[in-house]
Design a protein around this motif. Structure first.
Motif, mmCIF file in Angstrom:
data_model
loop_
_atom_site.group_PDB
_atom_site.id
_atom_site.type_symbol
_atom_site.label_atom_id
_atom_site.label_comp_id
_atom_site.label_asym_id
_atom_site.label_seq_id
_atom_site.Cartn_x
_atom_site.Cartn_y
_atom_site.Cartn_z
ATOM 1 N N LEU A 45 0.822 -1.208 0.000
ATOM 2 C CA LEU A 45 0.000 0.000 0.000
ATOM 3 C C LEU A 45 0.856 1.257 0.000
ATOM 4 O O LEU A 45 0.537 2.237 -0.683
ATOM 5 C CB LEU A 45 -0.923 -0.015 1.224
ATOM 6 N N ASP A 46 1.965 1.239 0.748
ATOM 7 C CA ASP A 46 2.822 2.420 0.829
ATOM 8 C C ASP A 46 3.385 2.791 -0.540
ATOM 9 O O ASP A 46 3.355 3.953 -0.950
ATOM 10 C CB ASP A 46 3.949 2.205 1.846
ATOM 11 N N HIS A 47 3.868 1.792 -1.285
ATOM 12 C CA HIS A 47 4.427 2.067 -2.607
ATOM 13 C C HIS A 47 3.338 2.536 -3.575
ATOM 14 O O HIS A 47 3.524 3.502 -4.309
ATOM 15 C CB HIS A 47 5.117 0.824 -3.168
ATOM 16 N N ILE A 48 2.199 1.856 -3.565
ATOM 17 C CA ILE A 48 1.118 2.214 -4.487
ATOM 18 C C ILE A 48 0.669 3.655 -4.256
ATOM 19 O O ILE A 48 0.554 4.448 -5.204
ATOM 20 C CB ILE A 48 -0.076 1.250 -4.353
ATOM 21 N N LEU A 49 0.406 4.008 -2.998
ATOM 22 C CA LEU A 49 -0.073 5.364 -2.702
ATOM 23 C C LEU A 49 0.954 6.419 -3.115
ATOM 24 O O LEU A 49 0.590 7.442 -3.716
ATOM 25 C CB LEU A 49 -0.394 5.498 -1.211
ATOM 26 N N ALA A 50 2.222 6.179 -2.795
ATOM 27 C CA ALA A 50 3.256 7.162 -3.143
ATOM 28 C C ALA A 50 3.380 7.327 -4.647
ATOM 29 O O ALA A 50 3.430 8.450 -5.154
ATOM 30 C CB ALA A 50 4.600 6.746 -2.534
ATOM 31 N N MET A 51 3.419 6.207 -5.390
ATOM 32 C CA MET A 51 3.589 6.287 -6.843
ATOM 33 C C MET A 51 2.411 6.996 -7.508
ATOM 34 O O MET A 51 2.593 7.828 -8.394
ATOM 35 C CB MET A 51 3.728 4.902 -7.475
ATOM 36 N N LEU A 153 9.286 -0.568 -14.314
ATOM 37 C CA LEU A 153 8.086 -0.565 -15.163
ATOM 38 C C LEU A 153 6.827 -0.439 -14.313
ATOM 39 O O LEU A 153 5.931 0.354 -14.631
ATOM 40 C CB LEU A 153 8.030 -1.832 -16.019
ATOM 41 N N ALA A 154 6.743 -1.213 -13.229
ATOM 42 C CA ALA A 154 5.567 -1.133 -12.361
ATOM 43 C C ALA A 154 5.409 0.274 -11.796
ATOM 44 O O ALA A 154 4.297 0.814 -11.744
ATOM 45 C CB ALA A 154 5.678 -2.156 -11.228
ATOM 46 N N THR A 155 6.515 0.889 -11.395
ATOM 47 C CA THR A 155 6.471 2.254 -10.866
ATOM 48 C C THR A 155 5.983 3.232 -11.925
ATOM 49 O O THR A 155 5.125 4.086 -11.658
ATOM 50 C CB THR A 155 7.863 2.668 -10.354
ATOM 51 N N ALA A 156 6.525 3.118 -13.135
ATOM 52 C CA ALA A 156 6.106 4.010 -14.222
ATOM 53 C C ALA A 156 4.615 3.854 -14.507
ATOM 54 O O ALA A 156 3.906 4.847 -14.729
ATOM 55 C CB ALA A 156 6.928 3.722 -15.480
#
Length: 200
Positions: A45-51, A153-156
């Protein structure tokens, strides 16, 4: 032209992310390399929300920020990933990740404006923490390059989802659109406080 691009970017992000979710369970599909790297950002969740907030923030700023802010995040995240893979110590990684959600959500919630350099610097700083976490958790048997390409890629794609979300909400109108966007930022910031305090 821009309006036709928005649904396409959202659909493309969904198409890339949805099949990958089927492989989130241990022992199903490829367990290392590209797919493992791809799943790391979308698995927390932390990564998804930030990205996503990086994308929404870039959309709020507009102009060159639309590409420069997400690009600076991805570039510095790769540097942080290299530090993590190399096991070079970086202090306060988890705190930095949680703070990124709070601050990026706050920037969106309050509609704060920033120069391109400041915006790129803010997201770039937090990108190092996110990248470090991705790199440090790379499986020992994974290819570093494949793994890095996966998480980049996932981050982009999450940034694209944020850009698309901001644009889509903006179509609600000049009055309601900003309120919804800022509310989403506020929810993300509160979730970041929960992550920081250990509640979430």
């Amino acid at each position: 032209m821009a309006r036709k691009f928005i649904p396409f970017t959202i659909a493309a992000a969904a198409a890339f992310l949805t099949p990958a979710l089927a492989f989130a369970h241990t022992g199903v599909g490829e367990a290392s390399g590209f797919m493992h790297g791809f799943m790391h950002p979308v698995g927390g969740l932390d990564h998804i929300l930030a990205m996503v907030m990086v994308g929404v923030f870039a959309r709020q700023l507009g102009g060159k920020a639309l590409w420069a802010v997400p690009a600076s995040f991805v570039a510095l995240m790769a540097g942080g990933g290299a530090l993590g893979i190399s096991a070079i110590p970086v202090p306060f990684v988890e705190t930095g990740i949680a703070l990124s959600v709070v601050i990026l959500g706050g920037l969106v919630a309050f509609g704060l404006r920033a120069s391109l350099a400041a915006a790129a610097g803010i997201v770039g700083l937090f990108a190092i923490f996110h990248g470090y976490a991705h790199g440090a958790e790379m499986p020992a048997d994974a290819s570093g390059m494949d793994y890095a390409l996966g998480f980049m890629l996932a981050t982009a794609l999450l940034h694209v989802a944020g850009l698309g979300t901001g644009a889509l909400i903006g179509r609600l109108g000049e009055i309601k659109g900003p309120i919804v966007v800022r509310s989403a930022g506020g929810v993300a910031a509160l979730a970041g406080v929960g992550l920081l305090s250990g509640i979430l």
